[in-house]
Design a protein around this motif. Structure first.
Motif, short mmCIF file in Angstrom:
data_model
loop_
_atom_site.label_atom_id
_atom_site.label_comp_id
_atom_site.label_asym_id
_atom_site.label_seq_id
_atom_site.Cartn_x
_atom_site.Cartn_y
_atom_site.Cartn_z
N ALA A 195 0.84 -1.17 -0.06
CA ALA A 195 0.00 0.09 0.04
C ALA A 195 0.96 1.36 0.08
CB ALA A 195 -0.75 0.23 1.41
N LEU A 196 1.95 1.17 0.80
CA LEU A 196 2.78 2.29 0.84
C LEU A 196 3.47 2.51 -0.60
CD1 LEU A 196 4.75 2.09 4.22
CD2 LEU A 196 2.34 3.06 3.61
N LEU A 197 3.87 1.66 -1.13
CA LEU A 197 4.41 1.77 -2.66
C LEU A 197 3.39 2.26 -3.71
CD1 LEU A 197 6.90 -1.44 -2.73
CD2 LEU A 197 7.61 0.77 -2.44
N SER A 198 2.33 1.78 -3.54
CA SER A 198 1.27 1.97 -4.36
C SER A 198 1.06 3.61 -4.29
CB SER A 198 -0.25 1.27 -4.05
OG SER A 198 -1.16 1.79 -4.85
N ARG A 203 1.38 9.42 -5.59
CA ARG A 203 1.86 10.74 -5.39
C ARG A 203 2.98 11.22 -6.44
NH1 ARG A 203 0.38 15.40 -3.79
NH2 ARG A 203 2.14 16.63 -4.33
N PHE A 204 3.83 10.26 -7.06
CA PHE A 204 4.71 10.67 -8.09
C PHE A 204 4.10 11.17 -9.37
CE2 PHE A 204 7.38 9.30 -11.47
CZ PHE A 204 8.42 10.00 -11.43
N GLU A 205 2.95 10.61 -9.59
CA GLU A 205 2.30 10.98 -10.89
C GLU A 205 1.70 12.47 -10.66
OE1 GLU A 205 -1.28 8.50 -11.64
OE2 GLU A 205 0.16 6.67 -11.39
N ILE A 206 1.20 12.79 -9.34
CA ILE A 206 0.73 14.24 -9.25
C ILE A 206 2.01 15.20 -8.98
CG2 ILE A 206 -0.26 15.56 -7.51
CD1 ILE A 206 -1.88 13.48 -6.62
N SER A 256 3.01 4.21 -14.12
CA SER A 256 2.65 4.00 -12.89
C SER A 256 1.43 3.46 -12.67
CB SER A 256 2.43 5.55 -12.19
OG SER A 256 2.05 5.41 -10.83
N SER A 257 0.43 3.61 -13.26
CA SER A 257 -0.85 2.80 -12.98
C SER A 257 -0.66 1.22 -13.63
CB SER A 257 -2.06 3.31 -14.22
OG SER A 257 -2.27 4.33 -13.99
N SER A 258 0.28 0.88 -14.23
CA SER A 258 0.69 -0.50 -14.58
C SER A 258 1.07 -1.31 -13.38
CB SER A 258 1.65 -0.59 -15.66
OG SER A 258 1.97 -2.13 -16.15
#
Length: 264
Positions: A195-198, A203-206, A256-258
């Motif tokens: 969950a933390l990595l996800s 957040r990286f996308e944003i 990132s979604s993948s």
């Protein structure tokens, strides 16, 4: 009769909610001075659209370090470093804010939630301006702005992941005489790590989008040449920069979604 009374009460509640929403909309509309669209809006929009159709391809890469590819790489570096810093610093804040026991009032959890809310209250642009005054204009100010602001969001998401985690493994290890450190290493961390990595990837996308904007105030990245292109009305250069930002965001979001789907 009770059913009829309940229906009337429900209708009254929805009626009051509807009136409240209408009142908020009316207050918002009347409270903002609507000056209308300027006469030059159509001409400027047409010029930008023409620049997108006929972009300046020579700006894509010329080896100067000021070209599109170089600035996009810097933007990605700002977003990546800021996200990594915030992800690491968010962990202790998350454990501070997480409510792990039942009860009416939790001073530790309340303090952590207040701190995270206070951090989130400052937008990246405001933090970027503040850090520019402290460390000077450039990418470092952008990294600090994204890093500090992201602590508020990631800390909140991390704390919710800790609160909702399955604690059966923790209970089993503690029942066999395991220490708190062993429980954290063997049970807690492996449970919440996906969950933390996800959340960090999300957040990286944003952060990539935010890093593209921070350059407009002098915090490095692709926003700086975009601002100069707009100020000098270099629409062809503006067009290629906008195309580059769109392509970068699409690629990052897709990748990132993948990865997040695999983690989930």
């Amino acid at each position: 009769m009770n059913k009829t009374k309940s229906t009337s009460t429900t209708r009254l509640k929805w009626g009051l909610v509807t009136l409240g929403i209408i009142a908020i909309y009316w207050w918002s509309i009347t409270g903002i001075p609507l000056t209308g669209i300027q006469r030059s809006a159509g001409r400027v929009s047409a010029a930008i659209f023409k620049g997108i159709i006929h972009p300046d391809w020579s700006y894509v890469y010329n080896g100067s370090g000021e070209d599109l590819v170089s600035q996009l790489v810097i933007t990605l570096a700002i977003a990546f470093l800021g996200t990594i810093i915030s992800a690491l610093l968010s962990v202790p804040f998350a454990f501070l804010a997480a409510q792990t026991t039942k009860g009416f009032f939790h001073p530790r959890s309340t303090l952590g939630k207040v701190l995270l809310t206070a951090i989130r209250a400052f937008p990246e642009v405001v933090l970027a301006i503040l850090f520019i005054k402290m460390v000077g204009p450039g990418s470092f100010a952008g990294v600090l702005a994204i890093g500090v602001h992201s602590i508020g969001m990631l800390g909140k998401l991390f704390s919710e992941a800790i609160e909702e985690m399955d604690r059966s493994a923790e209970t089993a290890i503690m029942a066999t005489g395991g220490t708190k450190l062993q429980t954290f290493r063997i049970a807690t961390l492996p449970t919440i790590l996906p969950a933390l990595l996800s959340y960090t990837l999300y957040r990286f996308e944003i952060s990539v989008r935010s890093a593209s904007i921070l350059g407009l105030v002098g915090a490095g990245g692709i926003g700086t040449p975009l601002l100069f292109a707009l100020q000098t009305r270099d629409w062809s250069k503006t067009g290629i920069i906008l195309i580059g930002i769109v392509v970068m965001v699409i690629v990052i979001d897709t990748a990132s979604s993948s990865i997040r789907k695999r983690l989930g």
